[in-house]
Design a protein around this motif. Structure first.
Motif, PDB file in Angstrom:
ATOM      1  N   PHE A  52       2.132   9.341 -18.817  1.00 25.61           N
ATOM      2  CA  PHE A  52       1.742   9.275 -17.695  1.00 25.61           C
ATOM      3  C   PHE A  52       2.385   9.954 -16.432  1.00 25.61           C
ATOM      4  CE2 PHE A  52       4.662   5.566 -17.773  1.00 25.61           C
ATOM      5  CZ  PHE A  52       4.311   5.303 -16.831  1.00 25.61           C
ATOM      6  N   LEU A  53       0.889   9.614 -15.284  1.00 27.38           N
ATOM      7  CA  LEU A  53       1.339  10.041 -14.135  1.00 27.38           C
ATOM      8  C   LEU A  53       0.719   9.438 -12.926  1.00 27.38           C
ATOM      9  CD1 LEU A  53      -0.722  12.341 -12.499  1.00 27.38           C
ATOM     10  CD2 LEU A  53       1.186  13.610 -13.789  1.00 27.38           C
ATOM     11  N   ALA A  61       1.210  -0.858   0.168  1.00 27.87           N
ATOM     12  CA  ALA A  61       0.482  -0.168  -0.065  1.00 27.87           C
ATOM     13  C   ALA A  61       0.541   1.343   0.007  1.00 27.87           C
ATOM     14  CB  ALA A  61      -0.887  -0.053   1.088  1.00 27.87           C
ATOM     15  N   ALA A  62       2.128   1.822   0.182  1.00 28.69           N
ATOM     16  CA  ALA A  62       2.783   2.928   0.422  1.00 28.69           C
ATOM     17  C   ALA A  62       3.972   1.910  -0.166  1.00 28.69           C
ATOM     18  CB  ALA A  62       3.710   2.316   1.917  1.00 28.69           C
ATOM     19  N   ILE A  63       5.023   1.665  -1.140  1.00 25.47           N
ATOM     20  CA  ILE A  63       5.979   1.327  -1.646  1.00 25.47           C
ATOM     21  C   ILE A  63       5.618   2.072  -3.204  1.00 25.47           C
ATOM     22  CG2 ILE A  63       4.569  -0.972  -3.538  1.00 25.47           C
ATOM     23  CD1 ILE A  63       8.113  -2.138  -3.518  1.00 25.47           C
ATOM     24  N   HIS A  64       4.683   2.959  -3.464  1.00 27.62           N
ATOM     25  CA  HIS A  64       4.564   3.486  -4.538  1.00 27.62           C
ATOM     26  C   HIS A  64       5.018   4.868  -4.363  1.00 27.62           C
ATOM     27  CE1 HIS A  64       0.516   3.115  -2.734  1.00 27.62           C
ATOM     28  NE2 HIS A  64       0.917   4.622  -3.154  1.00 27.62           N
ATOM     29  N   ARG A  65       4.866   5.054  -3.153  1.00 33.66           N
ATOM     30  CA  ARG A  65       5.004   6.974  -3.061  1.00 33.66           C
ATOM     31  C   ARG A  65       6.829   6.792  -3.058  1.00 33.66           C
ATOM     32  NH1 ARG A  65       0.912   8.748  -0.034  1.00 33.66           N
ATOM     33  NH2 ARG A  65      -0.680   7.229   0.933  1.00 33.66           N
ATOM     34  N   THR A  66       7.691   5.356  -3.447  1.00 31.75           N
ATOM     35  CA  THR A  66       9.090   5.687  -3.480  1.00 31.75           C
ATOM     36  C   THR A  66       9.275   6.802  -5.281  1.00 31.75           C
ATOM     37  OG1 THR A  66       9.617   4.131  -3.912  1.00 31.75           O
ATOM     38  CG2 THR A  66       9.504   4.823  -1.741  1.00 31.75           C
ATOM     39  N   GLN A  67       8.188   6.187  -6.267  1.00 25.10           N
ATOM     40  CA  GLN A  67       8.219   6.340  -7.840  1.00 25.10           C
ATOM     41  C   GLN A  67       8.336   7.553  -7.584  1.00 25.10           C
ATOM     42  OE1 GLN A  67       9.307   3.185  -9.020  1.00 25.10           O
ATOM     43  NE2 GLN A  67       8.910   2.618  -6.552  1.00 25.10           N
ATOM     44  N   PRO A  68       9.345   7.828  -9.357  1.00 31.33           N
ATOM     45  CA  PRO A  68       9.012   9.075  -9.505  1.00 31.33           C
ATOM     46  C   PRO A  68       8.019   9.494 -10.253  1.00 31.33           C
ATOM     47  CG  PRO A  68       9.881   8.128 -10.536  1.00 31.33           C
ATOM     48  CD  PRO A  68      10.224   6.874  -9.590  1.00 31.33           C
ATOM     49  N   TRP A  69       7.143   7.987 -10.887  1.00 31.17           N
ATOM     50  CA  TRP A  69       5.903   8.555 -11.340  1.00 31.17           C
ATOM     51  C   TRP A  69       4.261   8.830 -10.529  1.00 31.17           C
ATOM     52  CZ3 TRP A  69       3.283   5.066  -9.804  1.00 31.17           C
ATOM     53  CH2 TRP A  69       3.923   3.311  -9.385  1.00 31.17           C
ATOM     54  N   PHE A  70       4.603   8.680  -9.231  1.00 27.51           N
ATOM     55  CA  PHE A  70       3.274   8.823  -8.077  1.00 27.51           C
ATOM     56  C   PHE A  70       3.705  10.712  -7.424  1.00 27.51           C
ATOM     57  CE2 PHE A  70       2.266   9.192  -3.606  1.00 27.51           C
ATOM     58  CZ  PHE A  70       0.297   8.305  -4.216  1.00 27.51           C
TER      59      PHE A  70
END
Length: 538
Positions: free
Chosen positions: A461-462, A429-438
């Motif tokens: 996209f984002l 639920a939180a691993i995507h927060r480190t990605q540049p597209w988020f």
């Protein structure tokens, strides 16, 4: 193995030290202790001046001829009291090497660059620094992913105008054209649409807007059409209807325009191209073309697809601006791309070729090493055998790095399996927060503006948080110059959390797996995910 030995390059003598007439050595030598500067030059000169003492400056310009110091015998020290004399009666300030005049080619200037978050960074640039060189410097300092989509944007906030600088343009020259006190700045951001016109899979020029396609009565390949624009012997022409704002009034009228190599014209009688009906509107070589970002609010444009032709002589104010408005985004992109091709020609194509060459060139072969000395001391090692060995072949180094990355992904496949309810749901639920597209919790309007600023190219996209569904996410994607939004909903089954966009038919353990899947497969989307919107902090 023994690493390379590094030595510091000795300092070279200054220009003043080379004015004595004798050939100097390339290595620096300490100055002689005995003898005055005049004695070292072979003639009489002023008494010895020590660096620990201030330089005496005569208050009168009338001096005995035999005591007049020569510029060649003066030490290279600055005038400590510039407010006590003028350049005419100061021997140091009136020296030919240090005289007053226009700035030389190597003169340094301070350039302020802003990020999309409003942060500012000041850089020192010479007169010949180009936009591409400044972007590469910012990429290194921000440690961003290096590609040719980074651009420097000229933004006039008080006029709601912006344009992307070409790679070969001088940053200092553009900055010097701004009016003093005007709200103008440089912005460092992505621009994926900068070189889309040179890619064969794009339909940037509609056939109804290009006269060469109409006269041939057949469709023309995109590459052939670009060659006609770049060939100075051909005469392509872009034509179509545009809304024109009359000078000094807020009234917009519809005219038929024709863009040629000689300039931009409009017809006073329908679509007639008779020379009697054509009115000269703008010169390409003495103007720049800008996007209008707040056309309806500031200028009352009929649509949101406005652009402006700004002559070089117009430094500030609305007076002198030539405001135009198209019917849709496709026609506006066509007009602006044709304007760039007619103005810059082969120089624009050379910029594209150089950008492609830099993109395909390995970082260790670049003309200017971007790594530090400590990074250059590192070598690639192979520990697959009984003993380790140094890998000297660059191709083998790249192959080994890819194999290592693949092996690392296989070790972490548990991240992509459906997690158990006891330990992996918080990570998913939180691993995507480190990605540049988020981009977190941004609104739909801000998303459309961000994608529009970074280029309306297929696949941009984002991912953001949904405003209507507190547990959901939204994938915003650009396709055919339109932005579409797809809802991503979390779901739980038998204690396992997954994400889906098609009511559970395709499930993903986390958002990273969802994005990586659609970068390879289109799935339910109209196109693959190609470029992610990102913002770097200066």
């Amino acid at each position: 193995t023994r690493g390379p030995t590094w030595c510091q390059t000795p300092s070279l003598p200054t220009d003043n030290a080379m004015e004595g007439g004798a050939q100097q050595s390339s290595l620096w030598e300490p100055p002689e202790q005995d003898g005055s500067p005049g004695e070292r030059d072979g003639g009489e000169g002023p008494p010895e001046v020590k660096r620990s003492q201030p330089l005496f400056i005569h208050g009168s310009s009338r001096q005995p001829p035999q005591e007049e110091p020569r510029a060649s015998s003066l030490p290279s020290i600055p005038n400590p009291f510039p407010e006590l004399c003028s350049p005419s009666n100061s021997p140091i300030l009136s020296s030919p090497a240090l005289g007053q005049g226009p700035p030389r080619e190597g003169t340094s200037h301070v350039v302020k660059v802003f990020g999309e978050d409003g942060a500012c960074r000041s850089l020192e640039a010479s007169s010949g620094t180009t936009a591409r060189q400044l972007c590469e410097t910012l990429v290194r300092r921000t440690r961003a992913l290096h590609d040719h989509s980074w651009a420097l944007v000229e933004l006039h906030q008080h006029l709601a105008l912006e344009r992307c600088l070409e790679d070969h343009e001088s940053v200092v020259e553009v900055q010097s054209s701004w009016a003093p006190g005007a709200d103008s700045r440089f912005v460092f951001r992505k621009n994926f649409a900068k070189y889309e016109l040179f890619k064969s899979n794009t339909s940037l020029f509609p056939e109804v807007m290009v006269s060469s396609c109409l006269e041939a009565n057949k469709s023309m390949a995109h590459s052939e059409l670009i060659q006609n624009f770049l060939n100075s012997g051909s005469c392509p022409e872009v034509q179509g209807f545009l809304q024109l704002r009359e000078a000094g009034r807020k009234v917009w009228k519809r005219f038929h325009f024709s863009l040629r190599r000689s300039g931009l014209y409009y017809s006073t009688k329908g679509t007639s191209k008779d020379p009697r009906h054509l009115q000269y509107f703008a010169d390409l070589t003495e103007s720049n073309i800008y996007y209008v970002t707040q056309g309806k609010k500031l200028y009352g444009t009929p649509t949101e697809f406005g652009f402006c032709i700004k002559p070089h002589k117009v430094r500030s104010g609305v007076k002198g601006l030539k405001l135009l408005c198209s019917e849709d985004e496709q026609s506006r992109s066509c007009w602006m791309a044709a304007f760039r091709l007619f103005k810059y020609g082969m120089q624009l194509y050379r910029n594209y070729q150089q950008a492609q060459a830099r993109l395909s060139q390995p970082p260790w072969i670049g003309p200017t090493p971007l790594r530090s000395v400590s990074d250059n001391a590192l070598v690639a090692m192979d520990f697959s055998g009984c003993t380790g060995r140094v890998i000297e072949n660059p191709n083998e180094v790249l192959t080994a790095a890819l194999e290592e990355a693949q092996a690392w992904r296989k070790k972490t496949t548990h991240r992509y399996s459906l997690p158990a309810a006891c330990h992996s749901s918080p990570l998913s639920a939180a691993i995507h927060r480190t990605q540049p597209w988020f981009h977190g919790r941004i609104s739909r309007e801000d998303t459309q503006q961000l994608i529009g600023r970074q280029g309306l190219v297929d696949g941009v996209f984002l991912v953001r948080e949904s405003q209507r569904n507190p547990k959901g996410f939204v994938l915003s994607l650009c396709h055919l110059q339109r932005i579409k939004h797809y809802l991503i909903l979390p779901s739980e089954e038998e204690g396992r959390l997954y994400f889906t966009m098609d009511d559970g038919q395709t499930r993903f353990a986390d958002l990273i797996q969802l994005v990586e899947f659609h970068q390879i497969n289109r799935g339910i989307l109209p196109c693959k995910l190609r470029h992610y919107c990102t913002c770097v902090a200066l």
